[in-house]
Design a protein around this motif. Structure first.
Motif, PDB file in Angstrom:
ATOM      1  N   PRO A 126       4.682  -2.594   2.955  1.00 44.69           N
ATOM      2  CA  PRO A 126       4.595  -3.925   2.343  1.00 44.69           C
ATOM      3  C   PRO A 126       3.745  -4.889   3.166  1.00 44.69           C
ATOM      4  CG  PRO A 126       6.716  -3.647   3.415  1.00 44.69           C
ATOM      5  CD  PRO A 126       5.976  -2.342   3.558  1.00 44.69           C
ATOM      6  N   PHE A 127       3.075  -5.806   2.473  1.00 47.76           N
ATOM      7  CA  PHE A 127       2.268  -6.849   3.096  1.00 47.76           C
ATOM      8  C   PHE A 127       2.644  -8.189   2.487  1.00 47.76           C
ATOM      9  CE2 PHE A 127      -0.292  -3.151   4.002  1.00 47.76           C
ATOM     10  CZ  PHE A 127      -0.788  -3.418   5.261  1.00 47.76           C
ATOM     11  N   GLY A 128       2.551  -9.235   3.301  1.00 46.14           N
ATOM     12  CA  GLY A 128       2.758 -10.594   2.811  1.00 46.14           C
ATOM     13  C   GLY A 128       4.128 -10.802   2.209  1.00 46.14           C
TER      14      GLY A 128
ATOM     15  N   VAL B 136       0.879  -1.165   0.000  1.00 50.00           N
ATOM     16  CA  VAL B 136       0.000   0.000   0.000  1.00 50.00           C
ATOM     17  C   VAL B 136       0.916   1.213   0.000  1.00 50.00           C
ATOM     18  CG1 VAL B 136      -1.737   1.295   1.294  1.00 50.00           C
ATOM     19  CG2 VAL B 136      -1.811  -1.204   1.272  1.00 50.00           C
ATOM     20  N   LEU B 137       0.668   2.153  -0.887  1.00 53.40           N
ATOM     21  CA  LEU B 137       1.449   3.380  -0.926  1.00 53.40           C
ATOM     22  C   LEU B 137       0.652   4.464  -0.195  1.00 53.40           C
ATOM     23  CD1 LEU B 137       4.020   4.697  -1.975  1.00 53.40           C
ATOM     24  CD2 LEU B 137       2.752   5.339  -4.023  1.00 53.40           C
TER      25      LEU B 137
ATOM     26  N   ASP C  94      -5.359  -1.457   3.377  1.00 55.55           N
ATOM     27  CA  ASP C  94      -5.336   0.011   3.391  1.00 55.55           C
ATOM     28  C   ASP C  94      -5.557   0.536   4.806  1.00 55.55           C
ATOM     29  OD1 ASP C  94      -5.113  -0.302   0.671  1.00 55.55           O
ATOM     30  OD2 ASP C  94      -7.083   0.545   0.203  1.00 55.55           O
ATOM     31  N   ALA C  95      -6.549  -0.012   5.502  1.00 56.59           N
ATOM     32  CA  ALA C  95      -6.857   0.423   6.866  1.00 56.59           C
ATOM     33  C   ALA C  95      -5.678   0.156   7.801  1.00 56.59           C
ATOM     34  CB  ALA C  95      -8.111  -0.274   7.382  1.00 56.59           C
TER      35      ALA C  95
ATOM     36  N   ALA D 223      -2.521   6.297  -1.436  1.00 56.27           N
ATOM     37  CA  ALA D 223      -2.288   6.728  -2.809  1.00 56.27           C
ATOM     38  C   ALA D 223      -2.403   5.550  -3.769  1.00 56.27           C
ATOM     39  CB  ALA D 223      -0.913   7.370  -2.938  1.00 56.27           C
ATOM     40  N   GLN D 224      -2.040   4.347  -3.292  1.00 56.55           N
ATOM     41  CA  GLN D 224      -2.151   3.131  -4.093  1.00 56.55           C
ATOM     42  C   GLN D 224      -2.701   2.034  -3.194  1.00 56.55           C
ATOM     43  OE1 GLN D 224       1.501   1.928  -5.918  1.00 56.55           O
ATOM     44  NE2 GLN D 224       0.665   0.043  -6.726  1.00 56.55           N
ATOM     45  N   SER D 225      -3.886   1.544  -3.537  1.00 47.91           N
ATOM     46  CA  SER D 225      -4.606   0.597  -2.694  1.00 47.91           C
ATOM     47  C   SER D 225      -4.221  -0.849  -2.995  1.00 47.91           C
ATOM     48  CB  SER D 225      -6.108   0.787  -2.927  1.00 47.91           C
ATOM     49  OG  SER D 225      -6.840  -0.143  -2.174  1.00 47.91           O
ATOM     50  N   LEU D 226      -4.340  -1.691  -1.972  1.00 48.33           N
ATOM     51  CA  LEU D 226      -4.166  -3.131  -2.123  1.00 48.33           C
ATOM     52  C   LEU D 226      -5.494  -3.823  -1.842  1.00 48.33           C
ATOM     53  CD1 LEU D 226      -2.150  -5.410  -2.684  1.00 48.33           C
ATOM     54  CD2 LEU D 226      -1.605  -5.419  -0.246  1.00 48.33           C
TER      55      LEU D 226
END
Length: 82
Positions: free
Chosen positions: A61-63, A3-4, A29-30, A21-24
């Protein structure tokens, strides 16, 4: 994925107005917004020896997005090929 998040680093080093700004995904996002709002210890930008609020972009970063490292050398990244 990542997510940015954009946010303002205020003159006192606090973070305000984090936005995606950039969703996943809604959940990621939350969580990114929650984590960014908890970050402390930011050093504000300086102009003419005075602290200045600036807009930043921060990837969260995620995952399997990999390991995020922070360059604290103070050097600017080089652009172009050698």
């Amino acid at each position: 994925g990542k997510v940015l998040v954009t946010a303002t680093v205020n003159a006192d080093g606090t973070i305000s107005n984090p936005t995606v700004a950039q969703s996943l995904s809604l959940e990621c996002d939350a969580e990114a917004l929650r984590v960014v709002s908890l970050l402390t210890g930011w050093q504000p930008a300086m102009r003419r020896s005075r602290p200045l609020a600036v807009l930043i972009q921060l990837p969260v970063p995620f995952g399997a997005a990999g390991v995020m490292t922070v360059d604290q050398s103070g050097r600017l990244p080089r652009h172009g090929k050698k």
